[in-house]
Design a protein around this motif. Structure first.
Motif, mmCIF file in Angstrom:
data_model
loop_
_atom_site.group_PDB
_atom_site.id
_atom_site.type_symbol
_atom_site.label_atom_id
_atom_site.label_comp_id
_atom_site.label_asym_id
_atom_site.label_seq_id
_atom_site.Cartn_x
_atom_site.Cartn_y
_atom_site.Cartn_z
ATOM 1 N N ARG A 1 0.837 -1.205 0.000
ATOM 2 C CA ARG A 1 0.000 0.000 0.000
ATOM 3 C C ARG A 1 0.870 1.253 0.000
ATOM 4 O O ARG A 1 0.641 2.184 -0.781
ATOM 5 N N ARG B 1 1.276 7.944 -7.604
ATOM 6 C CA ARG B 1 0.453 8.977 -6.963
ATOM 7 C C ARG B 1 -0.851 9.231 -7.700
ATOM 8 O O ARG B 1 -1.820 9.686 -7.114
ATOM 9 N N GLN C 1 1.045 4.034 -3.063
ATOM 10 C CA GLN C 1 0.785 5.457 -2.811
ATOM 11 C C GLN C 1 1.985 6.319 -3.192
ATOM 12 O O GLN C 1 1.829 7.380 -3.782
#
Length: 138
Positions: free
Chosen positions: A128, A136, A132
């Motif tokens: 995760r 983005r 991220q």
């Protein structure tokens, strides 16, 4: 050697559409559930792998990796290190694209098995967090 460069990590993530999550729990308080929910919300197809579950996040669970029908791009592991070498062997057998041991999980034998079987291998990183950070736009 396990994958560590941002370019290689990004490549694994970008090539992964179907992710088998080994140790995925239906308990929303468990990290595996939060990571899988995040990935599912971003369009990844999640396959729960847990012999103690029947359905997780709306997807039918399988007891082990060998029971998955169809291709698996990435095997994301939420199990203790002592189980990871066996998981790596099955990941190679099913022709997965990569093996990813979650943050806090390290097993050099599993990394060697995966790499010898042609898989990209990552350990001790949160999928995760890396999605991220590296993607983005997702």
């Amino acid at each position: 050697m396990p994958v560590t460069s941002d370019d290689d990590l990004r490549g694994i993530i970008e090539r992964s559409r179907r992710i088998a999550v080994v140790g995925l729990s239906s308990n929303p308080a468990r990290p595996s559930n939060g990571v899988a929910l995040f990935l599912k919300a971003r369009g990844f197809d999640i396959v729960p792998v847990n012999p103690n579950e029947t359905v997780v996040l709306g997807a039918a669970a399988v007891a082990d990796l060998g029971q998955i029908d169809g291709p698996v791009d990435l095997v994301n592991v939420f199990r203790r290190p002592e189980y990871c070498a066996d998981i790596a062997r099955v990941a190679v057998e099913i022709g997965a694209g990569a093996l990813w041991l979650q943050q806090g999980i390290r097993n050099d034998e599993a990394m060697a098995i995966a790499e010898a079987g042609g898989l990209k291998a990552v350990q001790d990183r949160c999928l995760r967090v890396e999605v991220q950070r590296l993607l983005r736009r997702r």
